[in-house]
Scaffold this motif. Structure first.
Motif, PDB file in Angstrom:
ATOM      1  N   THR A 163       0.834  -1.203   0.000  1.00 47.80           N
ATOM      2  CA  THR A 163       0.000   0.000   0.000  1.00 47.80           C
ATOM      3  C   THR A 163       0.864   1.246   0.000  1.00 47.80           C
ATOM      4  OG1 THR A 163      -1.694  -1.189   1.238  1.00 47.80           O
ATOM      5  CG2 THR A 163      -1.855   1.207   1.200  1.00 47.80           C
ATOM      6  N   ALA A 164       1.922   1.233   0.811  1.00 50.60           N
ATOM      7  CA  ALA A 164       2.828   2.380   0.866  1.00 50.60           C
ATOM      8  C   ALA A 164       3.449   2.645  -0.496  1.00 50.60           C
ATOM      9  CB  ALA A 164       3.927   2.131   1.901  1.00 50.60           C
ATOM     10  N   ALA A 165       3.836   1.589  -1.210  1.00 51.49           N
ATOM     11  CA  ALA A 165       4.442   1.767  -2.534  1.00 51.49           C
ATOM     12  C   ALA A 165       3.466   2.441  -3.494  1.00 51.49           C
ATOM     13  CB  ALA A 165       4.889   0.412  -3.085  1.00 51.49           C
ATOM     14  N   ARG A 166       2.188   2.026  -3.463  1.00 52.29           N
ATOM     15  CA  ARG A 166       1.195   2.647  -4.345  1.00 52.29           C
ATOM     16  C   ARG A 166       0.978   4.115  -3.984  1.00 52.29           C
ATOM     17  NH1 ARG A 166      -4.451   0.049  -5.063  1.00 52.29           N
ATOM     18  NH2 ARG A 166      -4.488   1.626  -6.732  1.00 52.29           N
ATOM     19  N   LEU A 167       0.849   4.391  -2.685  1.00 55.20           N
ATOM     20  CA  LEU A 167       0.615   5.768  -2.257  1.00 55.20           C
ATOM     21  C   LEU A 167       1.794   6.673  -2.596  1.00 55.20           C
ATOM     22  CD1 LEU A 167      -1.116   5.581   1.249  1.00 55.20           C
ATOM     23  CD2 LEU A 167      -1.963   6.753  -0.765  1.00 55.20           C
ATOM     24  N   PHE A 168       3.011   6.194  -2.353  1.00 49.19           N
ATOM     25  CA  PHE A 168       4.192   7.002  -2.635  1.00 49.19           C
ATOM     26  C   PHE A 168       4.347   7.233  -4.134  1.00 49.19           C
ATOM     27  CE2 PHE A 168       5.119   6.505   1.732  1.00 49.19           C
ATOM     28  CZ  PHE A 168       6.124   7.400   2.074  1.00 49.19           C
ATOM     29  N   ALA A 169       3.964   6.257  -4.947  1.00 55.61           N
ATOM     30  CA  ALA A 169       4.037   6.436  -6.401  1.00 55.61           C
ATOM     31  C   ALA A 169       3.059   7.512  -6.859  1.00 55.61           C
ATOM     32  CB  ALA A 169       3.751   5.112  -7.110  1.00 55.61           C
ATOM     33  N   VAL A 170       1.828   7.487  -6.328  1.00 56.58           N
ATOM     34  CA  VAL A 170       0.846   8.506  -6.679  1.00 56.58           C
ATOM     35  C   VAL A 170       1.349   9.879  -6.242  1.00 56.58           C
ATOM     36  CG1 VAL A 170      -1.484   9.365  -6.206  1.00 56.58           C
ATOM     37  CG2 VAL A 170      -1.114   6.935  -6.634  1.00 56.58           C
ATOM     38  N   ALA A 171       1.915   9.950  -5.032  1.00 57.48           N
ATOM     39  CA  ALA A 171       2.429  11.228  -4.526  1.00 57.48           C
ATOM     40  C   ALA A 171       3.595  11.734  -5.375  1.00 57.48           C
ATOM     41  CB  ALA A 171       2.862  11.070  -3.066  1.00 57.48           C
ATOM     42  N   ALA A 172       4.458  10.826  -5.834  1.00 55.14           N
ATOM     43  CA  ALA A 172       5.580  11.226  -6.686  1.00 55.14           C
ATOM     44  C   ALA A 172       5.077  11.819  -7.998  1.00 55.14           C
ATOM     45  CB  ALA A 172       6.487  10.025  -6.962  1.00 55.14           C
ATOM     46  N   ASN A 173       4.078  11.169  -8.600  1.00 57.46           N
ATOM     47  CA  ASN A 173       3.500  11.694  -9.834  1.00 57.46           C
ATOM     48  C   ASN A 173       2.869  13.075  -9.616  1.00 57.46           C
ATOM     49  OD1 ASN A 173       2.464   8.431 -11.000  1.00 57.46           O
ATOM     50  ND2 ASN A 173       4.206   9.625 -11.636  1.00 57.46           N
ATOM     51  N   LEU A 174       2.210  13.244  -8.482  1.00 61.18           N
ATOM     52  CA  LEU A 174       1.585  14.535  -8.193  1.00 61.18           C
ATOM     53  C   LEU A 174       2.645  15.621  -8.019  1.00 61.18           C
ATOM     54  CD1 LEU A 174      -0.918  16.212  -7.660  1.00 61.18           C
ATOM     55  CD2 LEU A 174      -0.860  15.454  -5.270  1.00 61.18           C
ATOM     56  N   SER A 175       3.715  15.322  -7.304  1.00 61.85           N
ATOM     57  CA  SER A 175       4.779  16.312  -7.110  1.00 61.85           C
ATOM     58  C   SER A 175       5.449  16.665  -8.440  1.00 61.85           C
ATOM     59  CB  SER A 175       5.830  15.787  -6.123  1.00 61.85           C
ATOM     60  OG  SER A 175       5.281  15.670  -4.828  1.00 61.85           O
ATOM     61  N   GLY A 176       5.673  15.654  -9.294  1.00 62.69           N
ATOM     62  CA  GLY A 176       6.257  15.925 -10.605  1.00 62.69           C
ATOM     63  C   GLY A 176       5.362  16.811 -11.446  1.00 62.69           C
ATOM     64  N   ALA A 177       4.044  16.563 -11.375  1.00 64.30           N
ATOM     65  CA  ALA A 177       3.098  17.403 -12.111  1.00 64.30           C
ATOM     66  C   ALA A 177       3.118  18.825 -11.572  1.00 64.30           C
ATOM     67  CB  ALA A 177       1.693  16.815 -12.000  1.00 64.30           C
ATOM     68  N   GLN A 178       3.184  18.975 -10.255  1.00 65.22           N
ATOM     69  CA  GLN A 178       3.224  20.310  -9.661  1.00 65.22           C
ATOM     70  C   GLN A 178       4.518  21.041 -10.027  1.00 65.22           C
ATOM     71  OE1 GLN A 178       1.789  18.862  -5.577  1.00 65.22           O
ATOM     72  NE2 GLN A 178       0.862  20.896  -5.713  1.00 65.22           N
ATOM     73  N   ALA A 179       5.604  20.296 -10.186  1.00 63.25           N
ATOM     74  CA  ALA A 179       6.855  20.911 -10.633  1.00 63.25           C
ATOM     75  C   ALA A 179       6.682  21.513 -12.021  1.00 63.25           C
ATOM     76  CB  ALA A 179       7.980  19.880 -10.634  1.00 63.25           C
ATOM     77  N   ALA A 180       6.070  20.754 -12.935  1.00 58.24           N
ATOM     78  CA  ALA A 180       5.870  21.241 -14.301  1.00 58.24           C
ATOM     79  C   ALA A 180       4.911  22.430 -14.331  1.00 58.24           C
ATOM     80  CB  ALA A 180       5.335  20.116 -15.181  1.00 58.24           C
ATOM     81  N   LEU A 181       3.870  22.384 -13.508  1.00 61.27           N
ATOM     82  CA  LEU A 181       2.905  23.485 -13.477  1.00 61.27           C
ATOM     83  C   LEU A 181       3.536  24.754 -12.910  1.00 61.27           C
ATOM     84  CD1 LEU A 181      -0.203  21.465 -12.226  1.00 61.27           C
ATOM     85  CD2 LEU A 181       0.185  22.336 -14.543  1.00 61.27           C
ATOM     86  N   SER A 182       4.378  24.597 -11.900  1.00 60.24           N
ATOM     87  CA  SER A 182       5.086  25.757 -11.345  1.00 60.24           C
ATOM     88  C   SER A 182       6.047  26.338 -12.371  1.00 60.24           C
ATOM     89  CB  SER A 182       5.847  25.352 -10.076  1.00 60.24           C
ATOM     90  OG  SER A 182       4.955  24.994  -9.038  1.00 60.24           O
ATOM     91  N   LEU A 183       6.739  25.465 -13.095  1.00 59.69           N
ATOM     92  CA  LEU A 183       7.651  25.928 -14.141  1.00 59.69           C
ATOM     93  C   LEU A 183       6.881  26.694 -15.211  1.00 59.69           C
ATOM     94  CD1 LEU A 183      10.398  25.957 -15.605  1.00 59.69           C
ATOM     95  CD2 LEU A 183       9.796  23.730 -16.573  1.00 59.69           C
ATOM     96  N   ASP A 184       5.739  26.185 -15.604  1.00 60.08           N
ATOM     97  CA  ASP A 184       4.931  26.827 -16.634  1.00 60.08           C
ATOM     98  C   ASP A 184       4.551  28.249 -16.229  1.00 60.08           C
ATOM     99  OD1 ASP A 184       3.753  26.362 -19.219  1.00 60.08           O
ATOM    100  OD2 ASP A 184       1.795  26.477 -18.254  1.00 60.08           O
TER     101      ASP A 184
END
Length: 421
Positions: A163-184
């Motif tokens: 469960t932790a692996a799934r949650l951390f993967a979702v959180a990693a994707n969200l942080s990466g998306a927020q990085a791109a949105l902040s850059l934009d």
């Protein structure tokens, strides 16, 4: 295969449950269900109410399912317990020990976040990734923050490893998306912080492909910050973690090729672009003609080509810029991704300012097209506009270039965005 000697297996099947499903519902191992159905052991008292509930029978009916079969099994088994000695006597546990075990198992069952919550979060984050460059970055960032407020408390709770692996993967994707949105939006410190967080979350999952994806996000931020050495190092690290994975294409052409071009390494750029195309052949073609910028799958050809055009622009190779831009623009235009449409036009426009044989009029027309399309509001696009204006300084007396400068100035005032001219 041993034949069940209790009525449990038949009742379980009538309920539409597999052994795995019943075991998960009760918090026991699948092999425990097998042993119950074979009559090798009886369910302990503490688990019987849950078992009866799962099978939709009363406790008395559950006893009827178990007792005759257990007695039959004892009568026919070569390894039947000695008369007068219970099975538990062979493995003695007193009441306190049984309570301790039950308490620990109850604690273990309480660790997991329900799969339904993760099933809600994962597609929500995937939607944000897919909508990048389609929906204004500020709007998507607001939705991402809402998801973060829901997700972060779940991360702070204890979980089973899967469960932790799934949650951390979702959180990693969200942080990466927020990085791109902040850059934009031109918020480089925030973009850098989100990208670093994405990698740390990905590292916690020990998934090399996810770590490579996060390194690509970090490399992207550093490239637009003008830190080309750091961008190259991050891309190299991502490739080292998953050298032939789905993100090797993006890391090679978006990360390595563009950073090497800024360092003037033509041989390195040729190799990185060639490597990206070679890796693409090792993976299935994406299901869509144009993948998202932060795609969790392999980069599509138009994305890779657009990045290659940017790399060759930095090397001053106008012919290669047009060659790769032509592989990308039709798809960008068809799919309506205004950011890539504008950036690729600006790359070609800047290449056309080549003093040896450029076409200033066409260059100015392409810049006007980029503004007409509406893709000139993001930070990466504004950066390219500034680079065009700087490269066009020698032609400032020409009407076409004066018109472009006026267009940029007007847009800067109307939209409240800044472009150095």
């Amino acid at each position: 295969m041993r034949t069940p000697r209790t009525g449990l297996a038949e009742r379980r099947r009538l309920q539409g449950l597999s052994q795995e499903a019943l075991a998960e519902r009760l918090g026991v191992a699948r092999t425990t269900i097998t042993r119950w159905e074979l009559g090798e052991v009886e369910p302990l008292a503490w688990v019987r109410p849950a078992l009866a509930n799962a099978l939709s029978v009363s406790l008395d009916d559950l006893a009827l399912l178990l007792t005759p079969a257990i007695r039959d099994a004892h009568a026919t088994s070569d390894h039947a317990p000695t008369p007068g000695i219970s099975t538990n006597a062979l493995y003695p546990l007193d009441d306190d020990e049984l309570l301790d075990v039950a308490e620990r198992r109850s604690w273990l069952a309480s660790l997991d976040v329900s799969s339904g919550k993760i099933d809600y979060l994962q597609p929500a984050v995937e939607w944000i990734i897919e909508q990048d460059e389609r929906v204004p970055a500020a709007d998507l960032q607001a939705k991402a923050r809402d998801l973060r407020s829901y997700l972060h408390p779940l991360l702070r709770s204890p979980h089973r490893p899967a469960t932790a692996a799934r949650l951390f993967a979702v959180a990693a994707n969200l942080s990466g998306a927020q990085a791109a949105l902040s850059l934009d939006q031109g918020h480089l410190p925030s973009a850098r912080a989100y990208a670093a967080e994405a990698f740390e979350l990905a590292e916690a999952t020990a998934d090399p492909d996810l770590m490579a994806w996060a390194r690509a996000a970090q490399s992207l931020v550093e490239y637009y910050a003008g830190h080309y050495r750091e961008a190259l190092a991050l891309a190299d690290d991502g490739l080292a973690r998953a050298p032939r994975g789905p993100h090797a294409v993006r890391l090679s052409v978006n990360g390595r090729a563009r950073a090497l071009a800024r360092k003037g390494d033509k041989v390195g750029v040729d190799h990185a672009v060639g490597h990206a195309w070679a890796i693409r052949t090792e993976h299935p073609d994406p299901e869509t003609p144009l993948t998202a910028s932060l795609t969790p799958t392999v980069y599509c050809e138009p994305r890779a080509a657009g990045n290659a055009a940017t790399a060759y622009l930095a090397l001053g190779d106008a012919g290669r810029v047009e060659q790769y831009a032509n592989l990308a623009l039709d798809t960008f235009d068809t799919e309506g991704f205004t950011g890539p449409q504008a950036m690729t036009r600006l790359d070609v426009a800047t290449a056309l300012l080549d003093p040896a044989g450029g076409d200033v009029e066409r260059a100015a027309s392409l810049v006007a097209d980029a503004y007409r399309i509406g893709g000139a509001g993001s930070f990466p696009v504004r950066q390219r506009v500034a680079e065009f204006v700087d490269a066009a300084a020698s032609w400032v007396a020409l009407p076409a270039i004066r018109d472009v400068r006026e267009l940029v100035t007007r847009h800067t005032i109307e939209e409240g965005v800044h472009v150095d001219i």
